[in-house]
Design a protein around this motif. Structure first.
Motif, PDB file in Angstrom:
ATOM      1  N   LYS A 175       0.855  -1.177   0.000  1.00 22.07           N
ATOM      2  CA  LYS A 175       0.000   0.000   0.000  1.00 22.07           C
ATOM      3  C   LYS A 175       0.896   1.234   0.000  1.00 22.07           C
ATOM      4  CE  LYS A 175      -3.820  -2.184   2.483  1.00 22.07           C
ATOM      5  NZ  LYS A 175      -3.229  -3.442   2.833  1.00 22.07           N
ATOM      6  N   GLY A 176       0.428   2.312  -0.628  1.00 21.21           N
ATOM      7  CA  GLY A 176       1.274   3.489  -0.806  1.00 21.21           C
ATOM      8  C   GLY A 176       0.984   4.590   0.186  1.00 21.21           C
ATOM      9  N   LEU A 177       1.904   5.533   0.295  1.00 15.85           N
ATOM     10  CA  LEU A 177       1.768   6.681   1.180  1.00 15.85           C
ATOM     11  C   LEU A 177       2.510   7.852   0.583  1.00 15.85           C
ATOM     12  CD1 LEU A 177       1.017   7.959   3.919  1.00 15.85           C
ATOM     13  CD2 LEU A 177       3.131   7.057   4.805  1.00 15.85           C
ATOM     14  N   MET A 178       1.988   9.062   0.703  1.00 12.33           N
ATOM     15  CA  MET A 178       2.617  10.206   0.098  1.00 12.33           C
ATOM     16  C   MET A 178       2.562  11.404   1.007  1.00 12.33           C
ATOM     17  SD  MET A 178       4.131  11.418  -2.370  1.00 12.33           S
ATOM     18  CE  MET A 178       4.878  12.844  -1.673  1.00 12.33           C
ATOM     19  N   LEU A 222      14.019  12.149   3.699  1.00 13.77           N
ATOM     20  CA  LEU A 222      12.880  12.321   4.602  1.00 13.77           C
ATOM     21  C   LEU A 222      11.941  11.131   4.440  1.00 13.77           C
ATOM     22  CD1 LEU A 222      11.893  16.081   4.175  1.00 13.77           C
ATOM     23  CD2 LEU A 222      12.518  14.990   6.325  1.00 13.77           C
ATOM     24  N   GLU A 223      11.439  10.643   5.558  1.00 12.88           N
ATOM     25  CA  GLU A 223      10.515   9.502   5.546  1.00 12.88           C
ATOM     26  C   GLU A 223       9.322   9.825   6.437  1.00 12.88           C
ATOM     27  OE1 GLU A 223      10.530   5.015   7.446  1.00 12.88           O
ATOM     28  OE2 GLU A 223      12.412   5.829   6.662  1.00 12.88           O
ATOM     29  N   VAL A 224       8.140   9.436   5.991  1.00 10.21           N
ATOM     30  CA  VAL A 224       6.905   9.673   6.743  1.00 10.21           C
ATOM     31  C   VAL A 224       6.121   8.373   6.808  1.00 10.21           C
ATOM     32  CG1 VAL A 224       4.802  11.057   6.901  1.00 10.21           C
ATOM     33  CG2 VAL A 224       6.855  12.031   5.856  1.00 10.21           C
ATOM     34  N   ASP A 225       5.451   8.111   7.946  1.00  9.38           N
ATOM     35  CA  ASP A 225       4.712   6.855   8.077  1.00  9.38           C
ATOM     36  C   ASP A 225       3.203   7.070   8.032  1.00  9.38           C
ATOM     37  OD1 ASP A 225       3.815   7.635  10.598  1.00  9.38           O
ATOM     38  OD2 ASP A 225       5.292   6.453  11.686  1.00  9.38           O
ATOM     39  N   PHE A 226       2.457   5.953   7.933  1.00 13.91           N
ATOM     40  CA  PHE A 226       1.000   5.964   7.812  1.00 13.91           C
ATOM     41  C   PHE A 226       0.311   6.789   8.903  1.00 13.91           C
ATOM     42  CE2 PHE A 226      -0.019   1.717   5.479  1.00 13.91           C
ATOM     43  CZ  PHE A 226       0.192   2.349   4.272  1.00 13.91           C
ATOM     44  N   SER A 227       0.546   6.408  10.150  1.00 10.55           N
ATOM     45  CA  SER A 227      -0.227   6.997  11.246  1.00 10.55           C
ATOM     46  C   SER A 227       0.056   8.479  11.381  1.00 10.55           C
ATOM     47  CB  SER A 227       0.069   6.268  12.560  1.00 10.55           C
ATOM     48  OG  SER A 227       1.443   6.346  12.892  1.00 10.55           O
ATOM     49  N   GLY A 228       1.306   8.876  11.166  1.00 11.45           N
ATOM     50  CA  GLY A 228       1.639  10.287  11.256  1.00 11.45           C
ATOM     51  C   GLY A 228       0.981  11.097  10.156  1.00 11.45           C
ATOM     52  N   PHE A 229       0.964  10.567   8.951  1.00  7.19           N
ATOM     53  CA  PHE A 229       0.323  11.244   7.832  1.00  7.19           C
ATOM     54  C   PHE A 229      -1.148  11.481   8.124  1.00  7.19           C
ATOM     55  CE2 PHE A 229      -2.170  10.936   3.930  1.00  7.19           C
ATOM     56  CZ  PHE A 229      -1.573  11.880   3.111  1.00  7.19           C
ATOM     57  N   GLN A 230      -1.835  10.448   8.576  1.00  4.34           N
ATOM     58  CA  GLN A 230      -3.269  10.571   8.843  1.00  4.34           C
ATOM     59  C   GLN A 230      -3.545  11.610   9.921  1.00  4.34           C
ATOM     60  OE1 GLN A 230      -5.582   6.945   8.948  1.00  4.34           O
ATOM     61  NE2 GLN A 230      -6.798   7.678  10.672  1.00  4.34           N
ATOM     62  N   LYS A 231      -2.780  11.565  10.994  1.00  2.00           N
ATOM     63  CA  LYS A 231      -2.998  12.506  12.096  1.00  2.00           C
ATOM     64  C   LYS A 231      -2.676  13.931  11.675  1.00  2.00           C
ATOM     65  CE  LYS A 231      -1.958  13.238  16.986  1.00  2.00           C
ATOM     66  NZ  LYS A 231      -1.159  12.781  18.156  1.00  2.00           N
ATOM     67  N   LEU A 232      -1.640  14.078  10.864  1.00  2.00           N
ATOM     68  CA  LEU A 232      -1.247  15.409  10.411  1.00  2.00           C
ATOM     69  C   LEU A 232      -2.345  16.055   9.573  1.00  2.00           C
ATOM     70  CD1 LEU A 232       1.161  17.381  10.449  1.00  2.00           C
ATOM     71  CD2 LEU A 232       1.973  16.295   8.357  1.00  2.00           C
ATOM     72  N   ILE A 233      -2.959  15.291   8.679  1.00  2.00           N
ATOM     73  CA  ILE A 233      -4.039  15.842   7.863  1.00  2.00           C
ATOM     74  C   ILE A 233      -5.226  16.225   8.738  1.00  2.00           C
ATOM     75  CG2 ILE A 233      -5.688  15.356   6.015  1.00  2.00           C
ATOM     76  CD1 ILE A 233      -2.768  15.749   5.098  1.00  2.00           C
ATOM     77  N   ASP A 234      -5.548  15.395   9.721  1.00  2.00           N
ATOM     78  CA  ASP A 234      -6.646  15.728  10.639  1.00  2.00           C
ATOM     79  C   ASP A 234      -6.360  17.035  11.379  1.00  2.00           C
ATOM     80  OD1 ASP A 234      -8.405  13.648  10.104  1.00  2.00           O
ATOM     81  OD2 ASP A 234      -7.475  12.293  11.558  1.00  2.00           O
ATOM     82  N   VAL A 245      12.281  11.511  -0.748  1.00  2.00           N
ATOM     83  CA  VAL A 245      11.169  11.412   0.201  1.00  2.00           C
ATOM     84  C   VAL A 245      10.524  10.037   0.038  1.00  2.00           C
ATOM     85  CG1 VAL A 245       8.968  12.388   0.968  1.00  2.00           C
ATOM     86  CG2 VAL A 245      10.748  13.884   0.045  1.00  2.00           C
ATOM     87  N   LEU A 246      10.446   9.296   1.130  1.00  2.00           N
ATOM     88  CA  LEU A 246       9.840   7.969   1.104  1.00  2.00           C
ATOM     89  C   LEU A 246       8.627   7.921   2.020  1.00  2.00           C
ATOM     90  CD1 LEU A 246      12.913   5.545   1.282  1.00  2.00           C
ATOM     91  CD2 LEU A 246      11.735   6.399  -0.742  1.00  2.00           C
ATOM     92  N   GLY A 247       7.596   7.202   1.587  1.00  2.00           N
ATOM     93  CA  GLY A 247       6.472   6.876   2.446  1.00  2.00           C
ATOM     94  C   GLY A 247       6.677   5.486   2.992  1.00  2.00           C
ATOM     95  N   SER A 248       6.614   5.326   4.305  1.00  2.00           N
ATOM     96  CA  SER A 248       6.902   4.047   4.952  1.00  2.00           C
ATOM     97  C   SER A 248       5.638   3.469   5.556  1.00  2.00           C
ATOM     98  CB  SER A 248       7.940   4.246   6.062  1.00  2.00           C
ATOM     99  OG  SER A 248       8.045   3.104   6.869  1.00  2.00           O
ATOM    100  N   ASP A 249       5.383   2.173   5.283  1.00  2.00           N
ATOM    101  CA  ASP A 249       4.227   1.513   5.899  1.00  2.00           C
ATOM    102  C   ASP A 249       4.714   0.429   6.857  1.00  2.00           C
ATOM    103  OD1 ASP A 249       5.052  -0.322   4.003  1.00  2.00           O
ATOM    104  OD2 ASP A 249       3.032  -0.908   3.421  1.00  2.00           O
TER     105      ASP A 249
END
Length: 384
Positions: free
Chosen positions: A42-45, A198-210, A99-103
């Motif tokens: 699954k992807g992340l951006m 730079l790397e970002v993970d699933f849970s952080g991305f979701q919380k950041l958008i919220d 920049v990498l998205g990490s799951d």
């Protein structure tokens, strides 16, 4: 990243839909671009400067706040792991950021990433951000995770050695040797030095958008993807964290159902996110400002040069003048593999046009992406 769509005939030598059985036609591979068994991904951006820009806001505090935010940031020593055998650094003020998205399947990401809580991590989204001299414009090059490459021998950040491998998917580099191996693979492919990571993970991305209050987008058609659980009617939407994460993971609800179509959604979402961050009053201060900075600093993993709040603030300051209008976003030139349409092969000559442009701090020529596989999801999503 896959659940299969209805097969259509594959024409040897032409781009076919991504999820059909391949024919046994001979492959016309570019140098060193081959194959590896497919796994479920699954992807992340996320845009590097968006995260970094929010992080920078935390620097307006002092004392406890500064040290708290500074302590949140995780970093890896890429330079030590890679050693001296690397492409030469540019001396004109331009920068390249991978920049990498990490799951990762550990902790809070288990529910978002699926699978077991085994602590493993995958990188299914990769972008090279080239910031031009003067830091007013940028080019963003998405690397499809299904691109078949020769992975070089590499050493991870803990000193572990990993053998070179042929015919493997690009995203296997991160799975094998973490950030250092991913950076080395990109540098080996491109001949271009990566200045930062730079790397970002699933849970952080979701919380950041919220915490940003959602992101406004417009869809030109209905999107219904049971795999990512995204169901949007054509029209305007404000996406919260869960929906935003579903959008950047969606592939089967748009275009030809490929990872390339997902990349097009991700690029459109990034532009919408960059523009919105500039308009929602992040400089108003208060608890919201701290919460955003706290989440952003917990979300990112950086190279050691960016591994402090001060360094990240300085980095973000150099990017804040880049708007969505000044971002050229492309996908690395590829075509579907005639023998396995679940994989893509570099179009070597066109890819070299991209690498040469980045190396010489020039715009990427339009000819580099003409006639390449696209995913057929252009203009499905836009900002606002």
């Amino acid at each position: 990243m896959s659940a299969e769509s209805t097969p259509e005939p594959v024409i040897p030598g032409e781009a076919g839909p991504p999820d059909e059985p391949g024919r046994s036609a001979p492959r016309c591979r570019g140098k060193g671009r081959r194959r590896k068994p497919r796994g479920r991904r699954k992807g992340l951006m996320i845009a590097a400067w968006t995260a970094a820009g929010i992080v920078a806001l935390g620097g307006t505090g002092a004392g406890y706040v500064f040290f708290k935010l500074n302590g949140n940031i995780k970093s890896v020593d890429i330079d030590q792991a890679l050693g001296a055998d690397r492409p030469t650094k540019a001396d004109n003020g331009s920068e390249n950021i991978l920049v990498l998205g990490s799951d990762t399947r550990a902790g809070a990401n288990k529910k978002l990433g699926g699978g077991t809580d085994d602590g493993s991590a995958r990188s299914d989204t990769a972008m090279i951000i080239h910031v031009y001299e003067g830091h007013k414009k940028a080019s963003v090059v998405s690397i499809p995770r299904d691109t078949l490459v020769d992975r070089p021998e590499c050493t991870d950040a803990e000193g572990g050695a990993h053998d070179a491998a042929e015919d493997v998917m690009f995203n296997s580099a991160y799975t094998t040797g973490g950030a250092a191996c991913a950076v080395k693979t990109v540098e080996s492919m491109s001949g271009v030095r990566m200045d930062h990571y730079l790397e970002v993970d699933f849970s952080g991305f979701q919380k950041l958008i919220d915490e940003l209050g959602g992101v406004d987008i417009t869809t030109s058609e209905d999107i219904d993807d049971p795999d990512s659980h995204l169901n949007l009617k054509a029209g305007k939407h404000t996406l919260g964290g869960e929906q935003a994460l579903a959008l950047v993971r969606t592939r089967h609800g748009v275009g030809d159902g490929s990872d390339l179509g997902r990349i097009q959604l991700q690029q459109a979402f990034v532009k919408a996110l960059v523009e919105q961050v500039k308009e929602i009053g992040l400089f108003s201060g208060g608890t919201r400002l701290y919460d955003l900075a706290d989440t952003a600093t917990k979300t990112v993993t950086t190279d050691s040069d960016l591994g402090s709040l001060k360094s990240l603030m300085s980095f973000a300051e150099g990017l804040k003048g880049i708007s969505a209008a000044n971002m050229d976003m492309v996908t690395l030139p590829v075509r579907y593999d005639p023998a396995d349409p679940n994989r893509v092969l570099l179009q070597e000559q066109k890819a070299q046009q991209v690498w040469t442009a980045l190396e010489n701090d020039r715009p990427i020529p339009k000819s580099a992406t003409e006639g390449t596989a696209t995913g057929e999801a252009e203009d499905v999503v836009s900002g606002g």
